[in-house]
Write a protein that holds these residues in place. Structure first.
Motif, PDB file in Angstrom:
ATOM      1  N   ASN A 246     -41.046   2.881 -48.040  1.00  0.00           N
ATOM      2  CA  ASN A 246     -39.666   2.386 -48.062  1.00  0.00           C
ATOM      3  C   ASN A 246     -39.576   0.899 -47.743  1.00  0.00           C
ATOM      4  O   ASN A 246     -38.482   0.354 -47.595  1.00  0.00           O
ATOM      5  CB  ASN A 246     -38.803   3.174 -47.078  1.00  0.00           C
ATOM      6  N   GLN A 280     -38.761  19.578 -49.759  1.00  0.00           N
ATOM      7  CA  GLN A 280     -39.350  18.330 -50.236  1.00  0.00           C
ATOM      8  C   GLN A 280     -39.801  17.423 -49.082  1.00  0.00           C
ATOM      9  O   GLN A 280     -40.602  16.512 -49.282  1.00  0.00           O
ATOM     10  CB  GLN A 280     -38.352  17.569 -51.115  1.00  0.00           C
ATOM     11  N   GLU A 284     -43.925  14.913 -45.846  1.00  0.00           N
ATOM     12  CA  GLU A 284     -43.694  13.474 -45.677  1.00  0.00           C
ATOM     13  C   GLU A 284     -44.021  13.056 -44.240  1.00  0.00           C
ATOM     14  O   GLU A 284     -43.573  13.682 -43.277  1.00  0.00           O
ATOM     15  CB  GLU A 284     -42.234  13.135 -46.001  1.00  0.00           C
ATOM     16  N   ASN A 290     -34.651  11.205 -46.659  1.00  0.00           N
ATOM     17  CA  ASN A 290     -33.426  11.647 -47.318  1.00  0.00           C
ATOM     18  C   ASN A 290     -33.367  13.175 -47.325  1.00  0.00           C
ATOM     19  O   ASN A 290     -34.301  13.827 -47.776  1.00  0.00           O
ATOM     20  CB  ASN A 290     -33.373  11.140 -48.764  1.00  0.00           C
ATOM     21  N   THR A 294     -30.138  12.682 -53.822  1.00  0.00           N
ATOM     22  CA  THR A 294     -31.282  12.724 -54.733  1.00  0.00           C
ATOM     23  C   THR A 294     -32.484  12.036 -54.102  1.00  0.00           C
ATOM     24  O   THR A 294     -32.349  11.234 -53.179  1.00  0.00           O
ATOM     25  CB  THR A 294     -30.920  12.030 -56.055  1.00  0.00           C
ATOM     26  N   ALA A 295     -33.657  12.346 -54.629  1.00  0.00           N
ATOM     27  CA  ALA A 295     -34.927  11.906 -54.038  1.00  0.00           C
ATOM     28  C   ALA A 295     -35.061  12.459 -52.630  1.00  0.00           C
ATOM     29  O   ALA A 295     -35.473  11.761 -51.697  1.00  0.00           O
ATOM     30  CB  ALA A 295     -35.038  10.385 -54.043  1.00  0.00           C
ATOM     31  N   ARG A 296     -34.701  13.735 -52.467  1.00  0.00           N
ATOM     32  CA  ARG A 296     -34.834  14.369 -51.162  1.00  0.00           C
ATOM     33  C   ARG A 296     -36.299  14.366 -50.726  1.00  0.00           C
ATOM     34  O   ARG A 296     -37.199  14.561 -51.529  1.00  0.00           O
ATOM     35  CB  ARG A 296     -34.320  15.810 -51.215  1.00  0.00           C
ATOM     36  N   ARG A 298     -37.826  11.807 -49.635  1.00  0.00           N
ATOM     37  CA  ARG A 298     -38.348  10.438 -49.664  1.00  0.00           C
ATOM     38  C   ARG A 298     -37.866   9.684 -48.429  1.00  0.00           C
ATOM     39  O   ARG A 298     -36.789   9.958 -47.888  1.00  0.00           O
ATOM     40  CB  ARG A 298     -37.887   9.714 -50.936  1.00  0.00           C
TER      41      ARG A 298
END
Length: 367
Positions: A246, A280, A284, A290, A294-296, A298
């Motif tokens: 990020n 998701q 990580e 998140n 969207t882009a859960r 990340r």
């Protein structure tokens, strides 16, 4: 204009300045931005500098000035143009609406970047020395900040100061009361956001340091010897990493650890329960991810976090910026009698002069 550029091969993100019509790179500015990356500056710094230099190039184009030889008059008019020119409205508003202009502090920040760029250009033969000679003027320091060494004969009182700089009052010290922080935490419905607010208020971390945390940095047990850490009590390790997905970056190059409270550990447990419900996010390694868009899974980014704090500010009815929570931590520590050297280490300030400024501002803020 400043543009975000992504490498088609490595996926690396860079900031560049291009012609708004042809999209041809401005090589000199782009080279300067590359030098910021080489020095380890954060991507956010690179983005801000790119925008300020694009603004300078647009001014030179409008005034028909050569960017590498603006002259004394050109730089003086740029300084005034920055505060006189209305900023575009954030959204389309019906007339009449409030006209916003840059503050003198913002103008000073732009002029500082322009001066650094021109000096960088002089080192590479793009800018003549007569231009860089205009950027500074001799100044005698009649009053020195705490900790400043004026020399045995006062020789260090004679310095070179920026020639194009508005006199402006020091910005007020903005912090939040314990009641305001509790209200902020109670006003958000997501466990992740409650934990982020409480973490910043408890540890005084910069937002880039918080967003750059990995799960391995959180040692929240009474003893962390099982993972090879000899520090007792729950605490957080702050480490500078340049490869976070990020692009969050700790400002300080020196690692440090900050103790945390049992209340914060409880909030992290709540966040873990919320996070574990998003498949998701399971693999990580970053702490803040998140979970609701969207882009859960990340890692959270600076824009995500700013949007969250902006919404929170509208909800609670007062400004809520991450750095205000950092100030709140410093205020609490100094009020509680924590030694200034310890507070300096906890905040990650390398220079004691930075801590002197913080102490003065805090003392002015304490009734």
């Amino acid at each position: 204009m400043a543009e975000r550029a992504v490498s088609p091969t490595s996926g690396a993100v860079r900031w560049v300045v291009v012609d708004s019509q042809t999209y041809v790179l401005h090589l000199e500015v782009t080279g300067y931005l590359a030098s910021l990356r080489a020095r380890g500056c954060s991507p956010n710094t690179e983005r801000v500098y790119a925008g300020r230099l694009a603004l300078y190039l647009n001014y030179c184009h409008m005034r028909r000035l050569q960017w590498n030889a603006p002259g004394f008059t050109g730089l003086s008019l740029l300084q005034q143009w920055l505060v006189d020119t209305p900023l575009p409205a954030r959204i389309k508003l019906p007339a009449p609406h409030t006209v916003r202009c840059r503050s003198r502090g913002t103008a000073n920040a732009v002029m500082t970047v322009v001066a650094e760029f021109l000096r960088f250009g002089a080192l590479h033969g793009w800018v003549a020395s007569r231009t860089t000679d205009l950027l500074a003027q001799p100044k005698l320091l009649r009053f020195t900040p705490p900790g400043y060494d004026p020399g045995e004969r006062g020789q260090h009182r004679h310095i070179q100061a920026a020639a194009f700089r508005f006199k402006s009052t020091q910005a007020g010290y903005e912090d939040l009361s314990p009641a305001q922080i509790r209200h902020m935490i109670a006003s958000v419905s997501r466990a992740r956001d409650r934990f982020l607010i409480a973490l910043l208020a408890c540890t005084g971390l910069r937002i880039g340091e918080a967003l750059g945390l990995h799960r391995e940095d959180l040692h929240l047990l009474a003893s962390s010897r099982i993972v090879g850490c000899g520090i007792d009590g729950p605490h957080v390790h702050v480490r500078r990493r340049t490869d976070n997905p990020n692009r969050a970056l700790a400002k300080s190059r020196f690692p440090r650890n900050v103790p945390v409270t049992a209340e914060l550990v409880t909030l992290y447990t709540d966040y873990q329960y919320e996070r574990d419900r998003v498949p998701q996010a399971l693999g990580e390694s970053m702490v803040f991810v998140n979970l609701f868009r969207t882009a859960r899974g990340r890692p959270m980014t600076y824009p995500n976090t700013k949007e969250m704090f902006d919404r929170l500010g509208r909800t609670v009815g007062h400004a809520c910026r991450p750095h205000m929570l950092r100030h709140s931590a410093a205020t609490r520590w100094l009020r509680d009698g924590v030694d200034r050297d310890v507070v300096q280490r906890l905040l990650g300030h390398v220079s004691p002069l930075s801590m002197s400024t913080v102490s003065q501002l805090v003392q002015a803020a304490i009734p």
